[in-house]
Design an enzyme around this catalytic site. Structure first.
Site, PDB file in Angstrom:
ATOM      1  N   GLU A 106       0.808  -1.223   0.000  1.00  0.00           N
ATOM      2  CA  GLU A 106       0.000   0.000   0.000  1.00  0.00           C
ATOM      3  C   GLU A 106       0.840   1.271   0.000  1.00  0.00           C
ATOM      4  O   GLU A 106       0.364   2.342  -0.353  1.00  0.00           O
ATOM      5  CB  GLU A 106      -0.964   0.016   1.202  1.00  0.00           C
ATOM      6  N   ASP A 110      21.966  16.862 -30.803  1.00  0.00           N
ATOM      7  CA  ASP A 110      22.516  17.682 -31.873  1.00  0.00           C
ATOM      8  C   ASP A 110      24.000  17.915 -31.578  1.00  0.00           C
ATOM      9  O   ASP A 110      24.509  17.477 -30.549  1.00  0.00           O
ATOM     10  CB  ASP A 110      21.749  19.002 -32.012  1.00  0.00           C
ATOM     11  N   ASP A 138      17.454  22.123 -28.690  1.00  0.00           N
ATOM     12  CA  ASP A 138      17.076  23.432 -28.148  1.00  0.00           C
ATOM     13  C   ASP A 138      16.437  24.353 -29.181  1.00  0.00           C
ATOM     14  O   ASP A 138      16.121  25.502 -28.881  1.00  0.00           O
ATOM     15  CB  ASP A 138      18.296  24.138 -27.552  1.00  0.00           C
ATOM     16  N   ASP A 165      13.761  20.985 -33.308  1.00  0.00           N
ATOM     17  CA  ASP A 165      13.938  19.836 -32.414  1.00  0.00           C
ATOM     18  C   ASP A 165      12.653  19.453 -31.674  1.00  0.00           C
ATOM     19  O   ASP A 165      12.602  18.405 -31.033  1.00  0.00           O
ATOM     20  CB  ASP A 165      15.021  20.138 -31.367  1.00  0.00           C
ATOM     21  N   ASN A 204       5.739 -13.771   4.798  1.00  0.00           N
ATOM     22  CA  ASN A 204       5.227 -13.748   6.172  1.00  0.00           C
ATOM     23  C   ASN A 204       3.711 -13.829   6.211  1.00  0.00           C
ATOM     24  O   ASN A 204       3.120 -14.583   7.002  1.00  0.00           O
ATOM     25  CB  ASN A 204       5.684 -12.469   6.887  1.00  0.00           C
ATOM     26  N   ASN A 253       2.656  -4.525   9.731  1.00  0.00           N
ATOM     27  CA  ASN A 253       2.720  -3.813   8.457  1.00  0.00           C
ATOM     28  C   ASN A 253       3.202  -2.381   8.651  1.00  0.00           C
ATOM     29  O   ASN A 253       4.023  -1.862   7.878  1.00  0.00           O
ATOM     30  CB  ASN A 253       1.323  -3.832   7.823  1.00  0.00           C
ATOM     31  N   ASP A 281       6.847  -0.774   7.444  1.00  0.00           N
ATOM     32  CA  ASP A 281       6.760   0.240   6.393  1.00  0.00           C
ATOM     33  C   ASP A 281       7.582   1.490   6.723  1.00  0.00           C
ATOM     34  O   ASP A 281       7.943   2.255   5.822  1.00  0.00           O
ATOM     35  CB  ASP A 281       5.298   0.653   6.160  1.00  0.00           C
TER      36      ASP A 281
END
Length: 857
Positions: free
Chosen positions: A304, A346, A606, A610, A674, A699, A703
């Site tokens: 999550e 270029d 540039d 291009d 797990n 959890n 996390d």
């Protein structure tokens, strides 16, 4: 005042958009009536009036999209998962049935997880907003009868803007006057050729591409100049309406892979959850407990935090790139940059110094010609197109131009490849044209020889001119042609260019950067091949190739490219290092061919020519001094146009990619293993192996360190190869490491239940401690492809992991632990679990090294 003067009808594609023709449609109104409706004039607004309108505009935008509303949307997004919503419903049901304590604990854990994820996503988004504000587009505006340069965001209806080649159209506008104005509208109409624009009135309803007297926001000026009045801004423009009606920005390859991975995990999670729920109910376990357990298990298996981890990884990468002089405009493109295998660039400013110098202006005899020098100077300083290094260099010449006045011009375009200026001195009118040698010779009938005599330009002289051109080019010069003719009149057009006299050559120097060869070698070591795409002739390209150590056999010209069939081009583009004499549309063809051949392609440019190639590439790159159209199209903007800077940017993209993949591997390894083990144990034990609140707490704790992954160190080996999304590799990793994790989980289960005879709270505490510890330790193992002892983790990651482990060991003996259903473990139990963990880490590290030796991403 009317705020909306143009109405658009929904259509299936931009190319099929049609302008409606209501009474007040902007392309139909006479200008005096338009001025009245906009409460403006040909000379624009006063600063006081414009400031008031801008304030009203910002107030309306704030009401539409407030900071609070945006923050609330991000916060609610953290809880939009169907599994989380089902758990919330189950929690509320538990509260109704009197389980207040458990309800509050589970609710607090859920809220804490959501707030953590929200903070990371909000902080990451703000960081990127600050970076993007550094790239501002400006517009020339008439205010208080004077010219001002303003941020495009400050443009309001009624403003009069002055436009030139290279400018982005800042809003929907009506043209007041123009001079050889051509605009690229391909983003709206699908037409690849620039549309010619002029003042006037378009009667009745007409397709968008046929409305010649209007300019649309987001398009760009290819050539010419214009004065136009702003009619609609923001979401009221054609582009704004299309953007609101279409979906979000197209997904990158990495985002598509993440979505595919999410669906895969969701299928497994839902299947496992339903089976666990059904079996627990079948064996007579309490229904509410079984529902809460199954849903908590589903949340435990779901990654999550993945959206937050992605956001943080990308925003952290953007911040690091900024330090390396690369500004990120489109956050999701960071992963694309990390996947790049081919860089197209270029020549000017990247491979060369970008400081163009005039090496000489000579006649056909190779002798410096003062008249030719003066005419080249007049052409460079008197045109009103976009500024470029060539004209800047020529304008620095020590030339006297007293008495000459600019009268008119025909701007440069990529079809004619020349720029012509009409000047006057006294009663004499002269057309002066410079451009590509081919473009100049196409309009010449005569030639001025070394003695100053005018002669017919016959085939023999053309051959001599071309031979001299090749010689200059082979010496490394960029060569332009120069021509002139006397003219009768004060207004010229393209047809008037014919019948000119060839005066000579403009020789331009732009030496290679000393760092170019080393930078290209560095990129090659990173498994990125560099391809130079230039409009310069083949002889100059060969000279560059020789300097860079590239074989001249690996050069392809635009003329040769046009003869290749699509299949043949797929083969040649991979083998070619230098493309010479390339037109803008051919650049796009090269980029598309490379992508079709399997290369992840970046393009840096540039100029106006291009823009299409920047859009076509996987990662479009521009520079801080590029034309507005190029900066607008780019995903990244370089603060310094140098290949070494780009190499650093690609490296940072790979770091972001690698750190994101770490979380995915961790989630699919220990976490999934797990949760799978807990699910299996629930079917074998007469009691739940872990309570729902304990699963959610597991959890949450595991996390916490994951949020620091974005700032983790990445091994140098991983930066030598482009990252690549590989769902098959992830599935194999999940199978191997999930099985390994489950094996040790069931070993723990056996020792706790059969050897130590633990049940209920004692069993759950032992398994809780082991589950949290294995996930924290596997984080330190999986974060590197080497042995974990040979790779140093980031300080923040290591600190949070250690603190989380200390908290886990402290929790069972605390008051909070009692509320969570945990009890203190005996020292013997702790030692046994510690022994299991030591063996687990050693075997996991060996298994990881073996796995990545035979499975490369």
């Amino acid at each position: 005042m009317t705020n909306r003067l143009y109405h658009q009808q929904p259509a299936e594609s931009a190319g099929s958009l049609r302008v409606l023709a209501p009474e007040n449609s902007i392309h139909q109104l006479p200008l005096p009536e338009l001025y009245t409706q906009l409460e403006s004039s040909r000379d624009g607004l006063s600063m006081e009036n414009a400031t008031l309108r801008l304030r009203q505009k910002k107030t309306a935008e704030q009401k539409t999209r407030s900071g609070f509303g945006k923050g609330l949307e991000i916060f609610l997004r953290q809880f939009k998962s169907p599994v989380v919503l089902l758990l919330v419903i189950a929690i509320l049901l538990s509260a109704v049935l009197g389980e207040i304590s458990d309800t509050l604990i589970i609710f607090c854990i859920l809220m804490a997880s959501g707030l953590l994820s929200f903070w990371q996503e909000w902080h990451g988004g703000k960081a990127v907003e600050r970076l993007q504000k550094m790239i501002e587009l400006n517009t020339t505006v008439l205010r208080d009868n004077g010219i001002r340069i303003l941020n495009t965001a400050e443009i309001v209806t009624g403003d009069v803007v002055l436009l030139k080649a290279g400018d982005i159209i800042p809003a929907d506008c009506r043209i007041l006057e123009s001079d050889e104005l051509h605009v690229n509208e391909s983003a709206l109409t699908g037409e690849s050729y620039p549309a010619e624009k002029t003042a006037g009135i378009v009667a009745g309803s007409a397709p968008l591409g046929k409305v010649f007297n209007c300019l649309w926001q987001g398009t760009n000026v290819v050539s010419g100049t214009a004065r136009a009045i702003v009619v609609n801004t923001g979401s009221d423009t054609v582009f704004g309406q299309i953007r609101m009606s279409l979906s979000e920005t197209p997904e990158t390859a990495f985002e598509k892979g993440i979505k595919q991975f999410g669906y895969f995990l969701l299928q497994i999670t839902l299947t496992l959850t339903i089976v666990i729920l059904a079996v627990n109910v079948y064996f007579g376990k309490p229904l509410l407990d079984s529902v809460l357990f199954s849903l908590a298990l589903a949340i435990g298996m779901a990654p999550e935090l993945l959206p937050a981890i992605m956001t943080v990884a990308m925003s952290s990468g953007a911040a690091r790139m900024m330090k390396k002089k690369v500004i990120v405009k489109k956050l999701s493109s960071i992963f694309n940059l990390g996947e790049v295998t081919v860089l197209c660039t270029d020549k000017t400013g990247t491979v060369t110094e970008g400081a163009v110098k005039v090496g000489g202006i000579v006649n056909i005899s190779g002798i410096t010609d003062q008249q030719a020098m003066q005419y080249a100077y007049l052409n460079a300083v008197m045109h009103q197109g976009f500024s470029n290094p060539v004209d800047q260099a020529i304008s620095m010449l020590p030339v006297e131009a007293n008495g000459f006045l600019r009268v008119n011009e025909v701007p440069y375009d990529f079809i004619r490849k020349r720029l012509s200026v009409l000047v006057r001195k006294g009663d004499e009118y002269i057309i002066i044209s410079k451009g590509s040698l081919e473009g100049i010779l196409a309009v010449c009938l005569t030639i001025k020889n070394g003695a100053g005599e005018i002669q017919l330009l016959d085939a023999e002289k053309r051959k001599k001119i071309n031979e001299q051109f090749q010689a200059y080019s082979s010496d490394g010069y960029r060569v332009l042609g120069l021509a002139s003719k006397a003219f009768d009149g004060d207004r010229m057009c393209r047809e008037d260019e014919y019948g000119m006299t060839f005066l000579g050559y403009i020789l331009l120097e732009d030496p290679l950067k000393q760092s170019s060869a080393a930078s290209i070698q560095k990129l090659r070591q990173m498994n990125v091949s560099v391809k130079i795409i230039t409009g310069d002739n083949r002889f100059a390209a060969m000279h560059i190739a020789q300097k860079l150590g590239i074989s001249k056999d690996r050069i392809l010209t635009g003329e040769e490219l046009d003869t290749l069939l699509p299949d043949g081009l797929l083969v040649r583009v991979l083998k070619t290092d230098v493309f010479a004499e390339i037109e803008p549309h051919q650049k796009v063809r090269i980029i598309k061919a490379l992508r079709q051949a399997g290369a992840v392609t970046a393009y840096i440019g540039d100029g106006i020519n291009d823009v299409a190639a920047i859009n076509a590439a996987d990662a479009g790159i521009s520079t801080h001094n590029a034309v507005d159209a190029a900066k607008q199209a780019a995903d990244f903007v370089l603060m310094e146009k140098d290949l070494s800077v780009l190499a650093d940017g690609i490296q940072e993209g790979r770091k972001s990619f690698a750190n994101s993949m770490k979380y995915i591997f961790i989630s699919t390894g220990a976490t999934f293993g797990n949760m799978f083990s807990v699910a299996g144990a629930s079917l074998l034990l007469p009691f739940l192996p872990m309570l729902p609140k304990q699963i959610l707490l597991t959890n949450f704790i595991t996390d916490l360190p994951a949020l620091a992954i974005a700032s983790d160190h990445v091994d140098g080996q991983q930066l030598l190869r482009p990252g690549k999304w590989n769902i098959k590799l992830i599935v194999r990793f999940m199978a191997v490491f999930g099985l390994h994790s489950s094996l040790f989980d069931f070993l723990t289960f056996y020792i706790l239940y059969f050897h130590l005879k633990l049940t209920g709270a004692s069993f759950r505490t032992g398994w809780f401690a082991e589950s949290v510890a294995t996930e924290l330790l596997i984080l330190l193992v999986v974060r590197t492809r080497k042995s974990f002892l040979k790779s140093t983790p980031g300080k923040m990651l290591l600190t949070i992991a250690i603190l989380s482990l200390i908290f886990t060991l402290w929790l069972p003996g605390s008051v909070l632990g009692t509320e969570l259903g945990l009890v203190a473990l005996a020292s013997g139990q702790i030692l046994l679990i510690a022994g299991i963990l030591v063996v687990y880490v050693i075997t996991a590290d060996l298994l990881k090294v073996w796995f990545f030796r035979f499975n490369r991403s």
